[in-house]
Write an enzyme that holds these catalytic residues in place. Structure first.
Site, mmCIF file in Angstrom:
data_model
loop_
_atom_site.group_PDB
_atom_site.id
_atom_site.type_symbol
_atom_site.label_atom_id
_atom_site.label_comp_id
_atom_site.label_asym_id
_atom_site.label_seq_id
_atom_site.Cartn_x
_atom_site.Cartn_y
_atom_site.Cartn_z
ATOM 1 N N ARG A 64 0.798 -1.219 0.000
ATOM 2 C CA ARG A 64 0.000 0.000 0.000
ATOM 3 C C ARG A 64 0.840 1.283 0.000
ATOM 4 O O ARG A 64 0.469 2.277 -0.591
ATOM 5 C CB ARG A 64 -0.880 -0.007 1.233
ATOM 6 N N LYS A 171 1.762 -20.438 6.892
ATOM 7 C CA LYS A 171 0.880 -20.656 8.023
ATOM 8 C C LYS A 171 0.604 -19.327 8.726
ATOM 9 O O LYS A 171 1.403 -18.413 8.569
ATOM 10 C CB LYS A 171 1.483 -21.684 8.951
ATOM 11 N N ASP A 200 5.608 -24.928 5.022
ATOM 12 C CA ASP A 200 5.987 -25.188 6.407
ATOM 13 C C ASP A 200 7.505 -25.097 6.359
ATOM 14 O O ASP A 200 8.149 -25.973 5.778
ATOM 15 C CB ASP A 200 5.554 -26.590 6.844
ATOM 16 N N HIS A 201 8.066 -24.043 6.930
ATOM 17 C CA HIS A 201 9.496 -23.816 6.678
ATOM 18 C C HIS A 201 10.375 -24.947 7.223
ATOM 19 O O HIS A 201 11.510 -25.101 6.808
ATOM 20 C CB HIS A 201 9.939 -22.435 7.184
ATOM 21 N N LYS A 205 14.237 -27.231 5.659
ATOM 22 C CA LYS A 205 15.518 -27.440 6.345
ATOM 23 C C LYS A 205 16.193 -28.688 5.786
ATOM 24 O O LYS A 205 15.562 -29.737 5.658
ATOM 25 C CB LYS A 205 15.306 -27.588 7.865
ATOM 26 N N GLU A 239 12.989 -23.845 22.311
ATOM 27 C CA GLU A 239 13.456 -22.513 21.916
ATOM 28 C C GLU A 239 13.821 -21.710 23.152
ATOM 29 O O GLU A 239 13.080 -21.700 24.138
ATOM 30 C CB GLU A 239 12.337 -21.770 21.172
ATOM 31 N N ASP A 258 0.714 -23.155 17.086
ATOM 32 C CA ASP A 258 1.865 -22.490 16.465
ATOM 33 C C ASP A 258 2.930 -23.494 16.012
ATOM 34 O O ASP A 258 3.569 -23.294 14.980
ATOM 35 C CB ASP A 258 2.480 -21.510 17.486
ATOM 36 N N HIS A 263 4.877 -27.923 12.351
ATOM 37 C CA HIS A 263 6.266 -28.402 12.349
ATOM 38 C C HIS A 263 6.430 -29.780 13.005
ATOM 39 O O HIS A 263 7.046 -30.675 12.442
ATOM 40 C CB HIS A 263 7.189 -27.412 13.060
ATOM 41 N N LYS A 363 8.698 -22.418 24.632
ATOM 42 C CA LYS A 363 9.462 -21.162 24.592
ATOM 43 C C LYS A 363 10.146 -20.969 25.937
ATOM 44 O O LYS A 363 9.666 -21.469 26.965
ATOM 45 C CB LYS A 363 8.521 -19.978 24.377
HETATM 46 C C1 BG6 Z 1 7.437 -20.519 13.577
HETATM 47 C C2 BG6 Z 1 6.698 -20.187 14.840
HETATM 48 O O1 BG6 Z 1 6.601 -21.190 12.679
HETATM 49 O O2 BG6 Z 1 8.552 -21.337 13.876
HETATM 50 C C3 BG6 Z 1 7.611 -19.510 15.838
HETATM 51 O O3 BG6 Z 1 5.599 -19.313 14.540
HETATM 52 C C4 BG6 Z 1 8.857 -20.333 16.066
HETATM 53 O O4 BG6 Z 1 6.930 -19.314 17.076
HETATM 54 C C5 BG6 Z 1 9.499 -20.720 14.741
HETATM 55 O O5 BG6 Z 1 9.749 -19.557 16.832
HETATM 56 C C6 BG6 Z 1 10.627 -21.720 14.962
HETATM 57 O O6 BG6 Z 1 11.315 -21.902 13.771
HETATM 58 P P1 BG6 Z 1 12.872 -22.276 13.763
HETATM 59 O O7 BG6 Z 1 13.209 -22.447 12.324
HETATM 60 O O8 BG6 Z 1 13.571 -21.116 14.418
HETATM 61 O O9 BG6 Z 1 13.010 -23.526 14.559
#
Ligand code: BG6
Length: 517
Positions: A64, A171, A200-201, A205, A239, A258, A263, A363
């Site tokens: 925008r 997501k 889904d990242h 990996k 984490e 989340d 994941h 976390k």
């Molecule tokens: C994300 C979550 O999908 O993955 C985050 O929304 C999380 O809360 C993150 O911190 C973790 O990803 P990675 O690659 O750092 O393990």
């Protein structure tokens, strides 16, 4: 995933049949957002630097705010200095790359924005840059439907037109089964499922991709990969970071939605699925869905026996004081949202019948690490009872997903000397030591696969929906129940006591992932 073809003198099978990415334009909706400057542009820059981008390409950012091509490029250059994974940015490479970046100002609800986009694409001249289009929706999910509809009406997105058009989304794919279904319906109103690439990242990996390679290219492990040899499996994604500035999002999401819905269940599926018929995307995704469907549903009444929530209170991580979750910005002072979750799952199929799978994520834990541990059954207690009593350590195999990527096998060995002492030792494979420090960002791989059109590393509609089914019934079991005392944990510790109780019921305990350095 295309077929693995030739084998070189070192014994490695090289994939020479891989389709190269065709000339195309990547259009990023929501281009002013954090994801674009932090992940997407750095990933595209590195792909360009590594000569992986198609011979001709354009990247269009649509958002925008008023910007020119040049001011957008300047902004992205500053961000790249901060987020480049390979140290200082190569100025010459950046200048060449940046010539392909264009900005299109517009509100994504306004049809005029799509007309401007259409004109810009047409101005690129060559047919593939106008017809081969990758639309990356870095927007709120509530805007997906609008963007898809407007693209369709602007004739930019067709089911069976010239070239190819694909939609990439991130997501959260909904917040429960019903909303995920509605979202999927919106996405596929004007597209086919095969045009939708859900990220889904974790699947980007390297180590997560290696799970299938490792399992199905090594006969020594695969024959042990079942209920006869495996006692249980632990999957840990911990984490060190707290919720920080994401309190608003987290209040809606919680760790189950989340992290587990996507994941952790994806990693679980790769670790436990049956061998696919081929390495084609559909074959692999069929097996993942089959596996997710074999997970024994946790009925709301059984949630307390199989699932533990946790929430951190103030503590210390790495010597740094951390506030409690309820004191984080945008978090309710009496919130019951979970920042930690541990589950015991069973897979009701022939291979895994009776084997518990323990999953946990949280976390503000003491270390950031993702690891899968296959814990094998112990040997009979006949020979070494005198030395070890009941405590002889069973074998374990740990797939270390991050950091210190690698695999280690734990077995017992004789302690040198005249006594018959036995103790656990390890054999360790490290990616760094074996392959050097080649660690492409997940987004590089995922963007490249989306350009090539290989959907293996993306989540299919039925995977998302099956995962929501599992998560929804757990959430139902939690409804209206506040956290108990045993579900709180101090920041900087390994989670609530209730999570230890969950394993102790069956004589198990959590194995803390090894801190390598
Ligand atoms: C994300 C979550 O999908 O993955 C985050 O929304 C999380 O809360 C993150 O911190 C973790 O990803 P990675 O690659 O750092 O393990």
């Amino acid at each position: 995933m295309p077929a693995l073809e030739s084998s070189d003198s070192s014994g490695s099978c090289l994939n020479e049949s891989r389709k190269p990415a065709e000339p195309c334009t990547i259009v990023i909706f929501g281009a002013s957002g954090d994801l674009t400057s932090r992940k997407l542009i750095p990933a595209l820059y590195h792909l360009y630097k590594d000569r992986q981008m198609p011979p001709s390409f354009r990247v269009v950012g649509l958002a925008r705010r008023e910007k020119t091509d040049d001011s957008w490029r300047d902004e992205l250059r500053v961000a790249l200095d901060q987020f480049s994974r390979s140290g200082p940015v190569d100025d010459k490479v950046w200048r060449e790359f940046a010539k392909n970046l264009f900005y299109c100002q517009g509100d994504l609800t306004d049809p005029a924005a799509y007309e401007r986009l259409e004109q810009l694409l047409t101005s690129f001249g060559k047919a593939p840059l106008r017809e081969n289009l990758l639309f990356y929706l870095a927007t709120l999910p509530s805007q997906f439907g609008t963007v898809v509809e407007k693209l369709h009406h602007a004739d930019l997105l067709q089911k069976d037109g010239a070239g190819w058009q694909r939609i990439v989304v991130e997501k959260p794919f909904g917040h429960d089964l019903a909303s995920a279904r509605a979202l999927n319906q919106e996405l596929t109103r004007f597209t086919r499922e095969s045009q939708v690439f859900r990220i889904d990242h974790y699947l980007g990996k390297e180590t997560v991709q290696n799970i299938l390679m490792f399992r199905f290219s090594n006969s020594i492990f695969e024959r042990l990969w079942n209920r006869d040899a495996v006692d249980h499996v632990q999957i840990t994604v911990s984490e060190k970071l707290g919720v920080g500035q994401r309190g608003g999002y987290y209040e809606e999401a919680g760790a189950l939605r989340d992290m587990v819905q996507n994941h952790l269940l994806q990693v679980l599926a790769l670790v436990s699925m049956e061998p696919p018929g081929s390495l084609e995307a559909e074959s692999i995704r069929d097996e993942k869905v089959k596996l997710l469907k074999s997970i024994r549903p946790i009925r709301p009444a059984d949630v307390a026996k199989q699932v533990v929530r946790g929430q951190y209170f103030a503590g210390v991580v790495d010597g740094e004081p951390r506030p409690g979750y309820r004191q984080e910005p945008k978090v309710k002072s009496d919130s019951n949202v979970e920042t930690y979750v541990a589950l015991k799952l069973f897979i009701d199929n022939w291979r895994w019948s009776g084997v518990p799978f323990f999953l946990r994520t949280g976390k503000n834990l003491p270390v950031s690490t993702s690891e899968v541990r296959i814990q094998f059954r112990p040997t009979p207690r006949v020979l070494f009872a005198a030395q070890c009593g009941d405590n002889m350590d069973p074998n374990a195999l740990a797939l270390r997903l991050q950091p210190d990527e690698g695999i280690y096998l734990r077995f017992n060995g004789k302690v040198p000397g005249i006594s018959l002492g036995v103790r656990p030792v390890r054999m360790h494979f490290s990616y760094d030591a074996e392959f050097g420090a080649y660690t492409p960002e997940a987004y590089e791989r995922l963007l490249l696969e989306a350009m090539v059109g290989d959907a293996t590393l993306f989540i299919r509609r039925d995977e998302v929906e099956t995962a929501w089914q599992i998560v929804d019934s757990i959430r139902e079991g939690w409804q209206g129940k506040p956290l108990s005392n045993r579900e709180f944990y101090a920041a900087g510790t390994w989670g609530p006591v209730a999570a230890d109780d969950l394993l102790a019921q069956t004589g198990h305990f959590w194995h803390e992932p090894r801190v390598m350095r």
